[in-house]
Design an enzyme around this catalytic site. Structure first.
Site, PDB file in Angstrom:
ATOM      1  N   CYS A  92      49.875  27.216  48.964  1.00 40.00           N
ATOM      2  CA  CYS A  92      51.187  27.147  49.589  1.00 40.00           C
ATOM      3  C   CYS A  92      51.942  25.958  49.009  1.00 40.00           C
ATOM      4  O   CYS A  92      51.354  25.054  48.432  1.00 40.00           O
ATOM      5  CB  CYS A  92      51.049  26.963  51.083  1.00 40.00           C
ATOM      6  SG  CYS A  92      49.946  28.170  51.823  1.00 40.00           S
ATOM      7  N   ARG A 117      54.002  28.753  44.058  1.00 34.34           N
ATOM      8  CA  ARG A 117      52.694  28.489  44.670  1.00 34.34           C
ATOM      9  C   ARG A 117      52.331  29.504  45.745  1.00 34.34           C
ATOM     10  O   ARG A 117      51.186  29.581  46.181  1.00 34.34           O
ATOM     11  CB  ARG A 117      52.683  27.087  45.288  1.00 34.34           C
ATOM     12  CG  ARG A 117      52.829  25.970  44.282  1.00 34.34           C
ATOM     13  CD  ARG A 117      52.776  24.651  44.976  1.00 34.34           C
ATOM     14  NE  ARG A 117      51.463  24.384  45.513  1.00 34.34           N
ATOM     15  CZ  ARG A 117      50.516  23.710  44.896  1.00 34.34           C
ATOM     16  NH1 ARG A 117      50.735  23.219  43.698  1.00 34.34           N
ATOM     17  NH2 ARG A 117      49.352  23.512  45.468  1.00 34.34           N
ATOM     18  N   TRP A 168      51.305  31.357  51.062  1.00 32.99           N
ATOM     19  CA  TRP A 168      50.474  32.411  50.489  1.00 32.99           C
ATOM     20  C   TRP A 168      49.379  32.635  51.510  1.00 32.99           C
ATOM     21  O   TRP A 168      48.520  31.786  51.718  1.00 32.99           O
ATOM     22  CB  TRP A 168      49.899  31.946  49.147  1.00 32.99           C
ATOM     23  CG  TRP A 168      49.208  33.017  48.376  1.00 32.99           C
ATOM     24  CD1 TRP A 168      49.798  33.949  47.570  1.00 32.99           C
ATOM     25  CD2 TRP A 168      47.807  33.266  48.319  1.00 32.99           C
ATOM     26  NE1 TRP A 168      48.845  34.757  47.020  1.00 32.99           N
ATOM     27  CE2 TRP A 168      47.611  34.372  47.458  1.00 32.99           C
ATOM     28  CE3 TRP A 168      46.694  32.684  48.903  1.00 32.99           C
ATOM     29  CZ2 TRP A 168      46.362  34.885  47.171  1.00 32.99           C
ATOM     30  CZ3 TRP A 168      45.440  33.200  48.623  1.00 32.99           C
ATOM     31  CH2 TRP A 168      45.280  34.289  47.761  1.00 32.99           C
ATOM     32  N   ASN A 187      48.668  23.509  53.984  1.00 33.70           N
ATOM     33  CA  ASN A 187      48.093  24.273  52.888  1.00 33.70           C
ATOM     34  C   ASN A 187      46.586  24.045  52.946  1.00 33.70           C
ATOM     35  O   ASN A 187      46.152  22.903  53.010  1.00 33.70           O
ATOM     36  CB  ASN A 187      48.663  23.766  51.557  1.00 33.70           C
ATOM     37  CG  ASN A 187      48.017  24.433  50.365  1.00 33.70           C
ATOM     38  OD1 ASN A 187      47.417  25.500  50.480  1.00 33.70           O
ATOM     39  ND2 ASN A 187      48.139  23.807  49.202  1.00 33.70           N
ATOM     40  N   GLY A 188      45.785  25.099  52.961  1.00 30.58           N
ATOM     41  CA  GLY A 188      44.333  24.908  53.007  1.00 30.58           C
ATOM     42  C   GLY A 188      43.720  25.766  54.092  1.00 30.58           C
ATOM     43  O   GLY A 188      44.314  26.758  54.526  1.00 30.58           O
ATOM     44  N   GLU A 235      41.854  38.531  28.196  1.00 28.29           N
ATOM     45  CA  GLU A 235      43.101  37.878  28.608  1.00 28.29           C
ATOM     46  C   GLU A 235      44.282  38.847  28.525  1.00 28.29           C
ATOM     47  O   GLU A 235      45.144  38.865  29.412  1.00 28.29           O
ATOM     48  CB  GLU A 235      43.319  36.632  27.724  1.00 28.29           C
ATOM     49  CG  GLU A 235      44.573  35.838  27.992  1.00 28.29           C
ATOM     50  CD  GLU A 235      44.696  35.294  29.412  1.00 28.29           C
ATOM     51  OE1 GLU A 235      43.754  35.406  30.207  1.00 28.29           O
ATOM     52  OE2 GLU A 235      45.787  34.800  29.728  1.00 28.29           O
ATOM     53  N   LYS A 263      46.546  39.754  31.755  1.00 25.19           N
ATOM     54  CA  LYS A 263      48.000  39.550  31.806  1.00 25.19           C
ATOM     55  C   LYS A 263      48.695  40.838  32.234  1.00 25.19           C
ATOM     56  O   LYS A 263      49.593  40.824  33.066  1.00 25.19           O
ATOM     57  CB  LYS A 263      48.552  39.127  30.423  1.00 25.19           C
ATOM     58  CG  LYS A 263      48.288  37.738  29.974  1.00 25.19           C
ATOM     59  CD  LYS A 263      48.954  36.641  30.757  1.00 25.19           C
ATOM     60  CE  LYS A 263      48.149  36.216  31.932  1.00 25.19           C
ATOM     61  NZ  LYS A 263      47.274  35.092  31.838  1.00 25.19           N
ATOM     62  N   GLU A 302      48.011  41.693  35.964  1.00 24.43           N
ATOM     63  CA  GLU A 302      48.646  40.730  36.872  1.00 24.43           C
ATOM     64  C   GLU A 302      50.120  41.006  37.098  1.00 24.43           C
ATOM     65  O   GLU A 302      50.599  40.925  38.225  1.00 24.43           O
ATOM     66  CB  GLU A 302      48.593  39.325  36.247  1.00 24.43           C
ATOM     67  CG  GLU A 302      47.397  38.514  36.555  1.00 24.43           C
ATOM     68  CD  GLU A 302      47.543  37.145  35.917  1.00 24.43           C
ATOM     69  OE1 GLU A 302      47.592  36.180  36.653  1.00 24.43           O
ATOM     70  OE2 GLU A 302      47.608  37.047  34.670  1.00 24.43           O
ATOM     71  N   HIS A 317      28.267  52.057  25.827  1.00 24.04           N
ATOM     72  CA  HIS A 317      27.233  51.993  26.866  1.00 24.04           C
ATOM     73  C   HIS A 317      27.780  52.422  28.227  1.00 24.04           C
ATOM     74  O   HIS A 317      27.193  52.101  29.250  1.00 24.04           O
ATOM     75  CB  HIS A 317      26.635  50.583  26.922  1.00 24.04           C
ATOM     76  CG  HIS A 317      25.976  50.210  25.635  1.00 24.04           C
ATOM     77  ND1 HIS A 317      24.805  50.794  25.198  1.00 24.04           N
ATOM     78  CD2 HIS A 317      26.356  49.362  24.651  1.00 24.04           C
ATOM     79  CE1 HIS A 317      24.483  50.301  24.012  1.00 24.04           C
ATOM     80  NE2 HIS A 317      25.418  49.436  23.659  1.00 24.04           N
ATOM     81  N   LYS A 335      50.117  30.577  42.162  1.00 30.16           N
ATOM     82  CA  LYS A 335      49.866  29.843  40.928  1.00 30.16           C
ATOM     83  C   LYS A 335      48.595  29.014  40.980  1.00 30.16           C
ATOM     84  O   LYS A 335      47.831  28.971  40.042  1.00 30.16           O
ATOM     85  CB  LYS A 335      51.074  28.946  40.641  1.00 30.16           C
ATOM     86  CG  LYS A 335      50.972  28.164  39.342  1.00 30.16           C
ATOM     87  CD  LYS A 335      51.064  29.074  38.151  1.00 30.16           C
ATOM     88  CE  LYS A 335      50.854  28.344  36.839  1.00 30.16           C
ATOM     89  NZ  LYS A 335      50.478  29.296  35.777  1.00 30.16           N
TER      90      LYS A 335
HETATM   91  C1  F6R Z   1      46.122  34.066  35.372  1.00 31.58           C
HETATM   92  C2  F6R Z   1      45.988  32.770  35.994  1.00 31.58           C
HETATM   93  C3  F6R Z   1      44.764  32.506  36.806  1.00 31.58           C
HETATM   94  C4  F6R Z   1      44.313  31.047  36.607  1.00 31.58           C
HETATM   95  C5  F6R Z   1      43.165  30.727  37.558  1.00 31.58           C
HETATM   96  C6  F6R Z   1      42.666  29.303  37.366  1.00 31.58           C
HETATM   97  O1  F6R Z   1      47.304  34.181  34.660  1.00 31.58           O
HETATM   98  O2  F6R Z   1      46.828  31.933  35.879  1.00 31.58           O
HETATM   99  O3  F6R Z   1      43.743  33.393  36.483  1.00 31.58           O
HETATM  100  O4  F6R Z   1      43.929  30.868  35.292  1.00 31.58           O
HETATM  101  O5  F6R Z   1      43.591  30.890  38.878  1.00 31.58           O
HETATM  102  O6  F6R Z   1      43.679  28.376  37.582  1.00 31.58           O
HETATM  103  P1  F6R Z   1      43.604  26.924  36.988  1.00 31.58           P
HETATM  104  O7  F6R Z   1      43.652  27.046  35.505  1.00 31.58           O
HETATM  105  O8  F6R Z   1      44.790  26.210  37.549  1.00 31.58           O
HETATM  106  O9  F6R Z   1      42.296  26.336  37.432  1.00 31.58           O
END
Ligand code: F6R
Length: 613
Positions: free
Chosen positions: A2, A28, A76, A102-103, A488, A492, A495, A511, A608
């Site tokens: 959050c 966030r 969030w 937040n938490g 990756e 992407k 997501e 497999h 984020k």
């Molecule tokens: C995907 C993404 C997440 C972060 C993951 C770890 O685009 O951003 O998968 O990579 O939540 O976050 P950090 O790097 O901040 O530890």
């Protein structure tokens, strides 16, 4: 997860600034939001499910515009669905206080029962509301706000960043941290708090990062930090060297696109100053990177989540290949609960953009308890992961706002490449000449990245991405250092465009997963010249024979001849091909999501920085 803001001012109104603060923190969490301000004796709370624009509709009457103290939140959801009732700020029904959090409060059920037994009425499903009641109970007994917050926090288990405001003689503004980040700052006439320094940059660049167990009392021009028992704590003021402009969109329609385009500069900032051309080596700033220590290493254990874990996979490939050290790799969330065993002289390498990801942090702490040397690759100086590491390679990606990580990933890959070279040189696996050649090649990536980001190249990727809007699912395949790039690329796409995409090691397809391939299914094959290029070509044949529509990304020309569509990437050495190949995949996801009308910078269900387990 959050976002939190708060402000108290002697001279000016705070609401507008708080709304702007929430706007920059919306990345966030963005399923609901709210503000509370005090105007004289009244505390007014306005909160709403949905984006900030929904909240703003509740504020157009201007009734709260002159308030001089307030807190705000963008949520969030963890406990309780996104709804008006569960949105923060929360109160205790007295009209005297407002609290944002937040938490997670782990013992909230038990506390809730205790408070209900005293006749306190709860109006939400959140764990947060117990905090407001605990603080409210102390205020009602005559405690000052700071004492009330400390007393409340002594009762809770869990982790939190909170901001609380109260009115009346024992009122004020207080915040506290145990886990998720919180930053405070003062100016001559005001004091501010935020869960990210971005929210404070419009006011000042001199900020204080709270540490776990800190409780801060804020008043205009004043901040005092103590622990939860009231003992004073000293915290250094840190100067932020980048400005708010760097965190704005700078003319791009989305942060994600802007951040993709920043990657040539990110490469330069993360790598170039660290290259020692004469000795074919690398120097790092934070920590003890002596040859003797690096030579003693027996193993490296990478812990990370999501995209950062994909950079960890690249690290495994590069470090084993260039420095000959065995590398283990785990999802941080698995590592922390699988009762791991570590050998002596292990480096625990946490990779994290934010430096606040709860699982990564816990895994790093556990590895340290098990005797490992805690090291991080991280983008946020002053973050918890950095503070808890004994050595850090800072990635200089700058603030990353788009929820889907792009430039931070590239910076992580560059950082682990530098680490592999440093380890290889320290351990005598790489000669001066070999080190030089690798680092020269790294320097050459910048113009190649720029070529990938030239308008015609971007348009080519857009064309291919838009050509598959009807696809029900995608496979992304790669091997070696490009296996994590396939992972990756798939991450992407899923997501931000909500299309099912699987990243797979190309050699594993036969497999099982190959059964999923049907006529016309788009299969993105990442392949560049190197040790496994011919193997990937065989796998490409296999999927094509089952009717797959192959989109080849990379620089392996022989693969181009087999593919249905090609996205060509400039050539480089195999270990660095990951850095270039990921860029078209980021653009692919971006253009696909754009054409599908998705909310690119704020994809559904995501946040984020994942500061909860
Ligand atoms: C995907 C993404 C997440 C972060 C993951 C770890 O685009 O951003 O998968 O990579 O939540 O976050 P950090 O790097 O901040 O530890």
């Amino acid at each position: 997860m959050c976002g939190i803001v708060g402000a108290t001012s002697r001279t000016g109104a705070v609401l507008e600034g708080m709304i702007e603060g929430l706007r920059v923190l919306e990345y966030r969490g963005y399923d609901s939001c709210g503000v509370a301000v005090a105007d004289g004796e009244r505390i007014e709370i306005r909160r709403k499910v949905g984006r900030l624009s929904e909240l703003e509709k509740l504020l157009v009457d201007g009734a709260l515009s002159n308030a001089r103290i307030g807190v705000g939140h963008t949520r969030w959801a963890t406990h309780g669905k996104p709804s008006d009732e569960n949105a923060h700020p929360h109160s205790d029904g007295s009209g005297r206080l407002a609290l944002v959090h937040n938490g997670i409060i782990e013992n909230y059920l038990e506390l809730r029962k205790e408070l209900q037994a005293e006749g306190r009425v709860f109006t939400s499903e959140t764990d947060t509301e117990v905090l407001s009641h605990l603080v409210g109970r102390e205020l009602a007994r005559g405690a000052s706000l700071i004492d009330a917050v400390r007393a409340a926090l002594r009762r809770v288990h869990g982790y939190y960043a909170i901001a609380v405001m109260a009115n009346g003689a024992n009122g004020g503004l207080v915040c506290a941290r145990q886990g998720p980040p919180l930053v405070v700052a003062t100016t001559a006439d005001a004091a501010y708090l935020g869960s990210d320094v971005l929210a404070l940059l419009p006011y000042t660049r001199d900020v204080v990062y709270l540490e776990d167990g800190d409780v801060a009392e804020l008043a205009p021009g004043f901040a005092r930090i103590t622990d939860i028992h009231g003992a004073a704590r000293e915290r250094a003021v840190r100067r932020i060297t980048w400005d708010a402009e760097q965190a704005s969109k700078g003319g791009y329609p989305h942060f994600m696109l802007k951040e993709i385009h920043e990657q040539p500069d990110v490469l330069a900032r993360t790598a170039f100053d660290r290259i020692l051309s004469t000795s074919g080596d690398v120097s790092f700033e934070h920590g003890d990177w002596d040859d003797a220590r690096l030579r003693a290493l027996q193993r490296i254990q990478v812990v990370a989540c999501g995209t950062a874990l994909h950079a960890g996979y690249v690290a495994r490939y590069l470090i084993e290949h260039l420095a000959r050290i065995p590398v283990d790799l785990d999802f941080a969330s698995e590592f922390r609960y699988r009762d791991p065993r570590l050998v002596e002289h292990t480096m625990a390498l946490a990779v994290s953009q934010s430096g606040e990801t709860a699982d990564t942090l816990a895994a790093l702490r556990l590895a340290r308890e098990l005797g490992a040397w805690p090291v991080s690759v991280c983008n946020v100086m002053g973050s918890t992961v950095v503070r808890e590491s004994q050595a850090t390679i800072l990635t200089h990606a700058g603030p990353e706002i788009g929820v889907a990580s792009t430039k931070a990933f590239t910076a992580q890959v560059v950082a682990v490449f530098l680490l592999a070279v440093r380890l290889g040189r320290a351990r005598g696996v790489l000669s001066v000449e070999q080190g030089r050649r690798l680092l020269d090649e790294l320097r050459c990536l910048r113009p190649r990245m720029e070529a990938l980001l030239a308008p015609h190249s971007v348009e080519r990727v857009g064309e291919v991405a838009r050509g598959h809007l009807d696809a029900k699912g995608f496979f992304f395949l790669g091997r070696g250092v490009n296996f994590p790039i396939a992972l990756e690329g798939a991450l992407k796409l899923k997501e931000i465009s909500y299309v099912h995409a699987e990243g797979y090691a190309a050699g594993e397809m036969k497999h099982g997963p190959i059964a999923l391939i049907s006529k016309g299914m788009p299969i993105v094959v990442v392949n560049s010249p190197g040790a496994v290029a011919d193997k990937v070509r065989s796998n490409l044949h296999e999927v094509k024979a089952r009717g797959g529509h192959v989109i080849c990304v990379g620089s392996d020309r022989e693969s181009f001849e087999l593919a249905d569509e090609v996205i060509e990437v400039p050539q480089t050495i195999e270990p660095l091909s990951a850095v270039l190949n990921v860029i078209p995949l980021q653009l692919f996801a971006y253009h696909h999501a754009l054409a599908r009308g998705c909310d690119i910078d704020k994809p559904r269900n995501l946040a984020k920085s994942v500061t909860v387990e």
